[in-house]
Structures are given as C-alpha cells and as structure tokens.
Design an enzyme around this catalytic site. Structure first.
Site, PDB file in Angstrom:
ATOM      1  N   ASP A 136      44.843  38.458  34.051  1.00 28.56           N
ATOM      2  CA  ASP A 136      43.565  38.567  34.820  1.00 28.56           C
ATOM      3  C   ASP A 136      43.221  39.948  35.306  1.00 28.56           C
ATOM      4  OD1 ASP A 136      44.510  35.954  34.697  1.00 28.56           O
ATOM      5  OD2 ASP A 136      43.749  35.393  36.646  1.00 28.56           O
ATOM      6  N   CYS A 161      52.201  36.534  35.288  1.00 19.17           N
ATOM      7  CA  CYS A 161      50.658  36.495  35.603  1.00 19.17           C
ATOM      8  C   CYS A 161      50.277  35.122  36.197  1.00 19.17           C
ATOM      9  CB  CYS A 161      49.922  36.916  34.602  1.00 19.17           C
ATOM     10  SG  CYS A 161      48.427  37.637  34.928  1.00 19.17           S
ATOM     11  N   SER A 197      39.585  35.751  42.289  1.00 19.96           N
ATOM     12  CA  SER A 197      40.765  36.266  42.277  1.00 19.96           C
ATOM     13  C   SER A 197      41.440  36.081  43.622  1.00 19.96           C
ATOM     14  CB  SER A 197      40.542  37.678  42.080  1.00 19.96           C
ATOM     15  OG  SER A 197      41.973  38.345  42.321  1.00 19.96           O
TER      16      SER A 197
END
Length: 561
Positions: free
Chosen positions: A82, A123, A473
């Site tokens: 990301d 991740c 995020s």
C-alpha cells in the site's frame, strides 16, 4: 476420527499410489502419509519491507510443524505494498489483493485437501485476505503476523512512513526544504516490518489477537526480534494441537469474537479499514455484522492508547507497555470484552488473560489508566445523512473542529485532488469531495493517504474536510470521511454534488449532509449518466463487476446466485 481427515483422500488406499508418488518427490516417507498435512501460506516478498522478513518465520514455523508430528506444505501468496502504490493507479489493486489472497489460500488448501493452515502475512491486505479464506474453509487455522517495523529516528523524533507522506505536504507548502524532505525519506523506514503506527496492518493483527486467531502478544512484536520467530514456532505447534482437537475457525469467529475485536480496535485507536475488513470476514464466517454494531461498541469503549497516527507512540512501544493483552484485560475488567470467547489454543479469552495485570504500569504513558483515557468514546464513527444513506466511516477523535460546514470542492479522482492541494488551491473551511473512487468506481477503493497527508502537511488539517467513496490509510487523521455509500459509480448522492454546494460534516451528531433540496437532487439524478467502466478486461474489470458496497465489506461473493 484421524487427524488427516481431509488429506486421507489423497494419501490412503491402493488407488492413491500415483498421488503418494508425487508426495514422495516433495519429501514424504512411508510414515508420513497418516500425518495431517498443514498448509503454510507464505506471504514472503521483497516488494515491501512489511513482508521481506516473513520467509525466515515460515522456515521456523515449517520446522515446528514437523516437530509437532504433521507434514507442512509451503506455498506462496501475493502482496501489494500500500505504501509504495499509494497515490498511483497501482493502489486500485490493493483491496483487490485481499480477494486474491483469500482465493489463493482457499484454492491451494482445498485443492490439495489440507488438514489445516498457518498463514503468515505482513502488509495490510494479507491479514483480512488470509482470514477470509480461513473463515470460508473452516479447517483448523492460525494467523502469524510478520511483525511491525521499528521506528525511524531523525532529530530526536520517531518517524514512520506517514512522516514521509506528511513531509511532502510540508515541502509543497514551503514549510521544510528539499534537504529536510530527503532526510525524512531516508530515515522513515529503517528495516523489515509493517508500518509502525496503529495503521491498518497493526490494527488487523491486533484484531486477530483479540479474536483468538493469533497468539497473545504476537501482534505488536517487532519483525526483526527473535521473539517473533519464537512466536511463529509456537503458533505452528498450537495449530497442530488444534487439528488434534478439531478447533475450527467458525468455533472461534463468533459474534462475541467480532465484538471483542471491535472493542480492542476502538481502545487502541485503530484504522477505519478494520470496519471494511471485519464486515467481510463476518460474512465469510456466517455472521452478519453491520455498521450499526461498530457504532454501538464505539459509544461504550474509550480510546486508552496514545498511538500514531493521531497520537505519539508506535506498536513496539505498545508491546513494551503490555501489548494487546493488557488492553484486553482492562476491557474485560470493565465488562467490555467477552471473556468466554474461545481461542485457537482451546482456552477462553478470560483464561488466556488470567495472569495479565489489570492496570497499566505508571512508568509508561502509551496505555492510559482507565480513568484518564485519550478519549471517552471510540474514534471510528458511522456517519449517515443524505450524502451517505447506507453509511460512511470517519475518525472523529484527534480533531479540533468536530463540525464543519463549507463549500464543496469536487474532484473526480485522487490525482486531481492532490494536484489542487499541492498547488495551494484549497482554502480553510473547504470540504473536498473525491468521488468515483469506490469499490466499483475506482475500481478498488483507493486509499487517500497522499491527499490527506498533503492537507496535514500544508497546515490545513484542522480547517479542511474531505469526504470520499474511497478509503483511507490507517495513517490518516483529520476531518476525513470515507467509505461513503452508495458510491458515485452506482448513482449515490456523492455523484450529484456540485462545486460550491454546502456540505456539513458533524462528527458529534454523526451526520453527513448535502444542503441541497430533495427536489434539486431528484432533478440532478435524472440528468446523471452512469460512467462507462474504466476497464473491460483483466482483474480490475472482474472486480468491478462482482464487488459489493463498502457498507457490507466490499466482498466479491455476495448474492452471486
């Protein structure tokens, strides 16, 4: 019943001689064909620091599986970084990768008749992807988190990758020099491990620990520390024992487990992405969490951890202060955790927490005392209104102005929005609208870390709002509202907003309102034309065709038939 209840279909009987011949080539001996076969889903990759240390954990887990009397079969699964894809077309593939990871693990384990699975990931999408597969397959399973990165250091301050994103905004606003920006870039990520604050990866690993699908203390260990490798070995042994006892994911992934996870996420100040992922996992497990369940728990649970992005500390600091078990024990003591929920060890949450202190140590301030929380209520709020009739998700703590009404600044993509911010075209009190970034519209529901970090870096974090049908995020904070549903691509109200329309974001009232009459909205809707799909082949085209609303987890197998 034998421990190899699944794999015996390929290992037992005269007719399976060809199958055994293939297995002998990969290391099986005469005595191994009655042992349970354990899949080891290895997320190792040099794409990202989040996953680059995982292979050594897989090797340790593999040996432990053998020692415990089972046969490991290691296979790979993918990851998308990301952090590296952020702000690019590549970010459209991030949420898609959750489904690819889930499908790949399910395909390998079911296709090879495995008796259990240990998945290792780092991740963000590795965690929910693996858990979706575990919930679907319902064979004994455990998740091993690859571990968190240690903080970077510069001029006496701890850094994370979000520091670099914010430094871009600071540089564009003339607040730091290019040399200072470069220094942040070079010091933000010092080694292996997932992004260090209570961002999405650490949030989801913490959730899995709270749910009982990972071992206690494992979610906040540093990736490069020996205790992380030892934890991988222990996890493997626990999984083999779970195969003996036939402890299944759906025995663990009950409504109580999901409520425990939500409570912990609120207490630690976790990522908005947890809402999306837990909705999806609950459906795979046969439950039906809704956005309202998050709001109910939010109102009861205080934020007791001072963690980035809106706080001061990182996950390794939380680990030193007592980790997720201490947070859980505090919640349990105050009636906000289900102590009778089962864990992969066969013990209940309460039994696992029996020897954990009930209060944080006074010589640290990462975990606050119960009577002195960061915030009295949780930070992830569900907003509704004519702009989000199905709901939207916002972080509502750590902001100075919980209510803003201002003119809409409308952008059809993340790139156009970021360009305007960096060019100084956004003013205090503006409400930025970034649309056609939803699950179908993006497709892929990109995270808006680059624009939100640029807003913070430009000094506008307390005066500018941003709403989107995309995501954020885990490193995002400020007056931001994401997961707006219905999304623009299916004709949600966000598609009808025009430049200059007045919009109110009210965090306390949990409202998201467009100040346009119903009649005007009706007329705009009649003129609205659904955009043609951006992709007509490949994975993004398939994803856009199948994916559901973010309000139910953006899953790809909802109501297929």
């Amino acid at each position: 019943m034998s421990d190899n209840r699944n794999s015996q279909v390929v290992t037992q009987g005269v007719q399976r001689a060809p199958n055994r011949a293939m297995l002998r080539a990969v290391g099986f001996g005469d005595d191994d064909f009655t042992k349970p076969i354990v899949g080891l889903a290895n997320g190792f990759s040099t794409i990202t620091p989040c996953n680059m240390g995982i292979d050594s954990l897989a090797t340790r887990a593999e040996a432990s599986i053998r020692t415990a009397g089972a046969m490991p079969q290691k296979f790979g699964t993918i990851t998308i970084s990301d952090g590296i894809s952020m702000g690019t077309e590549g970010m459209k593939y991030s949420l898609v990768s959750r489904e690819v990871i889930a499908d790949s693990i399910e395909t390998a384990c079911m296709g090879q008749s495995m008796d259990g699975v240990l998945a290792i990931g780092g991740c963000d999408k590795n965690m929910p992807g693996a858990m979706l597969a575990m919930a679907r397959m319902n064979i004994p399973a455990i998740f091993v988190y690859g571990g968190t990165i240690k903080p970077g250091h510069l001029n006496g301050e701890d850094l994370t990758v979000v520091s670099a994103f914010e430094a871009v905004g600071q540089h564009s606003a003339g607040r730091i020099s290019e040399a200072e920006l470069t220094a942040v870039e070079k010091h933000a990520c010092p080694g292996a491990g997932s992004c260090g604050g209570m961002y999405t990866a650490n949030t989801m690993s913490s959730a899995f620990e709270a749910m009982g699908m990972s071992l206690m203390y494992s979610s906040t260990m540093a990736a490069e520390d020996e205790e992380k490798a030892v934890s991988a070995e222990q996890s493997a042994a626990v999984l083999v024992e779970a195969i003996h006892k036939q402890i299944l994911p759906r025995d663990i992934l009950t409504r109580k487990a999901f409520e425990n996870a939500i409570a912990v996420i609120m207490a630690v100040g976790g990522s908005t992405n947890a809402v999306l992922h837990l909705l999806a996992i609950s459906r795979a497990a046969g439950d039906s969490l809704t956005l309202d369940d998050f709001e109910t728990i939010r109102a009861q649970v205080p934020v007791i951890c001072d963690l980035k992005p809106s706080g001061r500390y990182v996950a390794t600091d939380l680990h030193k202060a007592g980790g997720i078990p201490l947070v859980m024990k505090m919640l349990l003591e105050h009636g906000l955790l289900h102590g009778d929920a089962l864990t992969i060890t066969g013990k209940t949450i309460a039994e696992q927490l029996a020897d954990v202190p009930s209060e944080p140590s006074p010589d640290q301030d990462v975990i606050r005392p119960w009577d002195n929380p960061m915030y009295k209520q949780g930070h992830l709020a569900i907003l509704r209104g004519n702009l989000a009739t199905e709901g939207a998700v916002a972080k509502i703590t750590g902001i100075k102005n919980p209510q803003i009404t201002g003119p809409a600044r409308v952008f059809e993509s993340e790139e156009a929005c970021l360009e305007a911010i960096l060019a100084g075209k956004i003013q205090p009190n503006d409400v930025i609208v970034v649309r056609y970034e939803g699950p179908k519209g993006g497709p892929g529901m990109r995270e808006m870390l680059a624009p939100t970090s640029a807003i913070i870096g430009a000094g506008l974090g307390d005066s500018v709002g941003l709403i989107t049908d995309g995501r954020f995020s885990g490193g995002t904070y400020g007056m931001v509202v994401g997961h707006v549903a219905p999304e623009a691509a299916v004709g949600g109200t966000i598609a009808l907003v025009q430049e200059g329309d007045q919009i109110t974001i009210d965090a306390h009232a949990r409202k998201l309102e467009l100040h346009v009459s119903d009649q005007e909205l009706k007329e705009r809707k009649e003129k609205w034309e659904q955009p043609k799909p951006l992709y007509n082949k490949g994975v993004l085209a398939k994803y856009a065709k199948l994916v559901s609303s973010s309000s139910v987890g953006a899953v790809t197998d909802l109501d297929l038939f």
